[in-house]
Design an enzyme around this catalytic site. Structure first.
Site, PDB file in Angstrom:
ATOM      1  N   LYS A 199       0.852  -1.180   0.000  1.00 56.88           N
ATOM      2  CA  LYS A 199       0.000   0.000   0.000  1.00 56.88           C
ATOM      3  C   LYS A 199       0.888   1.229   0.000  1.00 56.88           C
ATOM      4  O   LYS A 199       1.666   1.453   0.928  1.00 56.88           O
ATOM      5  CB  LYS A 199      -0.902  -0.007   1.225  1.00 56.88           C
ATOM      6  CG  LYS A 199      -1.783   1.219   1.316  1.00 56.88           C
ATOM      7  CD  LYS A 199      -2.798   1.073   2.412  1.00 56.88           C
ATOM      8  CE  LYS A 199      -3.655   2.311   2.533  1.00 56.88           C
ATOM      9  NZ  LYS A 199      -4.667   2.133   3.589  1.00 56.88           N
ATOM     10  N   ARG A 209     -11.103   9.457   1.721  1.00 53.59           N
ATOM     11  CA  ARG A 209     -11.047  10.105   3.043  1.00 53.59           C
ATOM     12  C   ARG A 209     -12.205  11.087   3.210  1.00 53.59           C
ATOM     13  O   ARG A 209     -12.696  11.274   4.322  1.00 53.59           O
ATOM     14  CB  ARG A 209      -9.677  10.758   3.260  1.00 53.59           C
ATOM     15  CG  ARG A 209      -8.581   9.682   3.383  1.00 53.59           C
ATOM     16  CD  ARG A 209      -7.173  10.242   3.504  1.00 53.59           C
ATOM     17  NE  ARG A 209      -6.183   9.171   3.377  1.00 53.59           N
ATOM     18  CZ  ARG A 209      -4.892   9.366   3.149  1.00 53.59           C
ATOM     19  NH1 ARG A 209      -4.415  10.592   3.041  1.00 53.59           N
ATOM     20  NH2 ARG A 209      -4.071   8.336   3.028  1.00 53.59           N
ATOM     21  N   LYS A 223       1.310   9.795   6.803  1.00 46.31           N
ATOM     22  CA  LYS A 223       1.107   8.367   6.536  1.00 46.31           C
ATOM     23  C   LYS A 223       2.333   7.774   5.828  1.00 46.31           C
ATOM     24  O   LYS A 223       2.463   6.563   5.720  1.00 46.31           O
ATOM     25  CB  LYS A 223      -0.184   8.131   5.753  1.00 46.31           C
ATOM     26  CG  LYS A 223      -1.458   8.321   6.599  1.00 46.31           C
ATOM     27  CD  LYS A 223      -2.683   7.566   6.053  1.00 46.31           C
ATOM     28  CE  LYS A 223      -3.881   7.691   7.017  1.00 46.31           C
ATOM     29  NZ  LYS A 223      -5.002   6.786   6.688  1.00 46.31           N
ATOM     30  N   GLU A 239       7.557  -6.504   0.789  1.00 49.61           N
ATOM     31  CA  GLU A 239       6.378  -6.457   1.664  1.00 49.61           C
ATOM     32  C   GLU A 239       5.422  -7.605   1.338  1.00 49.61           C
ATOM     33  O   GLU A 239       4.876  -8.250   2.236  1.00 49.61           O
ATOM     34  CB  GLU A 239       5.634  -5.123   1.483  1.00 49.61           C
ATOM     35  CG  GLU A 239       6.257  -3.955   2.223  1.00 49.61           C
ATOM     36  CD  GLU A 239       5.835  -3.900   3.701  1.00 49.61           C
ATOM     37  OE1 GLU A 239       5.264  -4.891   4.194  1.00 49.61           O
ATOM     38  OE2 GLU A 239       6.087  -2.880   4.349  1.00 49.61           O
ATOM     39  N   LYS A 254      -1.927  -1.465  -4.006  1.00 45.55           N
ATOM     40  CA  LYS A 254      -2.863  -0.346  -3.947  1.00 45.55           C
ATOM     41  C   LYS A 254      -2.105   0.962  -3.920  1.00 45.55           C
ATOM     42  O   LYS A 254      -1.170   1.084  -3.129  1.00 45.55           O
ATOM     43  CB  LYS A 254      -3.708  -0.499  -2.681  1.00 45.55           C
ATOM     44  CG  LYS A 254      -4.573   0.693  -2.338  1.00 45.55           C
ATOM     45  CD  LYS A 254      -5.226   0.471  -1.022  1.00 45.55           C
ATOM     46  CE  LYS A 254      -6.003   1.706  -0.659  1.00 45.55           C
ATOM     47  NZ  LYS A 254      -6.454   1.696   0.691  1.00 45.55           N
ATOM     48  N   SER A 280     -10.157   5.374  -4.920  1.00 46.66           N
ATOM     49  CA  SER A 280     -11.103   6.477  -5.122  1.00 46.66           C
ATOM     50  C   SER A 280     -10.592   7.547  -6.089  1.00 46.66           C
ATOM     51  O   SER A 280     -11.344   8.032  -6.929  1.00 46.66           O
ATOM     52  CB  SER A 280     -11.433   7.099  -3.774  1.00 46.66           C
ATOM     53  OG  SER A 280     -10.253   7.513  -3.098  1.00 46.66           O
ATOM     54  N   TYR A 319     -14.694   0.787  -7.627  1.00 45.33           N
ATOM     55  CA  TYR A 319     -16.017   1.397  -7.454  1.00 45.33           C
ATOM     56  C   TYR A 319     -16.828   1.285  -8.740  1.00 45.33           C
ATOM     57  O   TYR A 319     -18.023   1.530  -8.742  1.00 45.33           O
ATOM     58  CB  TYR A 319     -15.863   2.866  -7.024  1.00 45.33           C
ATOM     59  CG  TYR A 319     -15.050   2.978  -5.745  1.00 45.33           C
ATOM     60  CD1 TYR A 319     -15.636   2.720  -4.510  1.00 45.33           C
ATOM     61  CD2 TYR A 319     -13.678   3.260  -5.780  1.00 45.33           C
ATOM     62  CE1 TYR A 319     -14.883   2.764  -3.342  1.00 45.33           C
ATOM     63  CE2 TYR A 319     -12.922   3.312  -4.622  1.00 45.33           C
ATOM     64  CZ  TYR A 319     -13.532   3.052  -3.407  1.00 45.33           C
ATOM     65  OH  TYR A 319     -12.787   3.081  -2.257  1.00 45.33           O
TER      66      TYR A 319
HETATM   67  C1  PBG Z   1      -7.416   3.035   5.239  1.00 42.00           C
HETATM   68  C2  PBG Z   1      -7.864   2.835   3.840  1.00 42.00           C
HETATM   69  C3  PBG Z   1      -7.741   3.808   2.845  1.00 42.00           C
HETATM   70  C4  PBG Z   1      -8.310   3.271   1.686  1.00 42.00           C
HETATM   71  C5  PBG Z   1      -8.781   1.987   1.983  1.00 42.00           C
HETATM   72  N1  PBG Z   1      -8.484   1.729   3.342  1.00 42.00           N
HETATM   73  C6  PBG Z   1      -7.223   5.195   2.885  1.00 42.00           C
HETATM   74  C7  PBG Z   1      -6.014   5.578   3.613  1.00 42.00           C
HETATM   75  O1  PBG Z   1      -5.053   4.826   3.758  1.00 42.00           O
HETATM   76  O2  PBG Z   1      -6.016   6.728   4.062  1.00 42.00           O
HETATM   77  C8  PBG Z   1      -8.379   4.008   0.386  1.00 42.00           C
HETATM   78  C9  PBG Z   1      -9.256   3.472  -0.658  1.00 42.00           C
HETATM   79  C10 PBG Z   1      -9.579   4.446  -1.736  1.00 42.00           C
HETATM   80  O3  PBG Z   1      -8.979   5.535  -1.863  1.00 42.00           O
HETATM   81  O4  PBG Z   1     -10.451   4.104  -2.531  1.00 42.00           O
HETATM   82  N2  PBG Z   1      -7.431   1.985   6.078  1.00 42.00           N
END
Ligand code: PBG
Length: 329
Positions: A199, A209, A223, A239, A254, A280, A319
């Protein structure tokens, strides 16, 4: 005078039937996982930066589940939106076994036992600071080991509610192995782990968010102290390997579209299925450009997903899942 060339690749592109015959990757509705936002309030609330996506109340969520099954989408991933008054620094509400997430999982599994339900293992929906974990006592970092303990409790509560697969999305070290042990110790041997293994610390999570209300302030901890640097691919493969060693059943990359090379490398490095999350922001940018008339919506959408499959993803969280599945019928 025709050119003197023996191979003319265009021969195979001459007509649609021929193109279909030699197509190397085909998307199926079975490849798709549909991420859904849930809330306790009954009416749905649309998310401005994610056209067509809403935070769903219980009735709409159940309709969505029914629709997923009708379309042949095998799995949903649930993301709760929790009111600010229920959030605190340590995400206490996450450990209330009757909260929105657990009650929703239980209800979905009661009504649609054949639908695979995936839940995120992370504290961000529940913490006032929006981090995926707990802060150290001086508040200057997200503490790895106490977070892992909390995540184990979360995963067990999710499994107890009926989640088929838990998906740690927090990027703490050692959490997959710890969660596997915790699940097994509580008798949840059948609950699978889909690890958000690679990630990245990405700008493409912005609309998500907005949707769950987990925006973090600019002046707080970044983060980047736990998510992977977008510049790194070897680290991402490492990882994924670590998570497989620790017991992950599926590993995820991701975001997806900007990291196709990573999907390919991970696919080649590990023997387990690979998932990719078209996040997203990837969804939002296709919508935004097509609204401006700068991209053709359906072909850009389909190409984006096709490319993720071509790169080597066995399954894709997107989505776009319901409309793509509908178009495949
Ligand atoms: C956090 C989480 C995030 C997403 C899925 N789980 C966002 C983040 O790490 O701040 C993002 C998914 C998306 O943007 O569609 N546990």
């Amino acid at each position: 005078m025709p050119l003197d060339i023996r191979y003319r690749p265009r021969r195979m592109r001459r007509m649609d039937s021929l193109r279909r015959l030699v197509r190397e990757t085909a998307l199926r509705s079975e490849d798709l996982i549909w991420p859904l936002f849930i809330q306790a309030e009954a009416g749905d609330i649309s998310i401005e930066s994610m056209p067509g996506v809403s935070r769903l109340g219980s009735a709409s969520l159940l309709r969505a589940c029914e629709y997923a099954l009708e379309l042949g989408i095998p799995a949903i991933a649930l993301f709760p939106s929790i009111p600010a008054v229920l959030k605190d620094d340590s995400g206490t509400h996450a450990f209330d076994g009757a909260n929105l997430l657990y009650s929703t999982v239980a209800e979905v599994k009661r009504r649609f036992p054949e639908l695979l339900v995936i839940t995120d293992v992370a504290l961000d929906p529940f913490t006032s600071h929006g981090h995926d974990g707990l802060l150290s006592s001086n508040g200057k970092s997200v503490d790895n080991d106490t977070t892992v303990e909390a995540l184990c409790r979360l995963a067990v509560l999710e499994a107890a509610a009926g989640a088929d697969m838990v998906a740690p999305s927090d990027m703490m070290d050692g959490r997959v192995g710890a969660i596997r042990l915790a699940l097994d110790a509580s008798g949840y041997h059948e609950t699978a782990i889909l690890s958000y293994a690679a990630k990245f610390c990405s700008a493409y999570y912005g609309p998500f968010r907005d949707a769950v209300g987990s925006k973090i302030g600019k002046d707080t901890i970044s983060k980047a102290t736990y998510q992977i640097d977008p510049a790194n691919s070897r680290e991402a493969v490492r990882e994924a390997q670590l998570d497989v060693e620790e017991g992950a059943d599926i590993v995820m990359v991701k975001p997806a579209g900007p990291y196709l090379d990573v999907i390919r490398s991970v696919r080649e490095a590990v023997p387990v299925p690979v998932a990719a999350y078209q996040v997203s922001g990837e969804f939002a940018q296709i919508h935004a450009a097509s609204r401006l008339g700068w991209l053709d919506y359906e072909s850009a959408r389909d190409e984006s997903i096709q490319s993720i499959k071509r790169a080597g993803a066995d399954m894709i969280l997107t989505y776009f899942a319901p409309e793509v599945a509908a178009s495949l019928r």
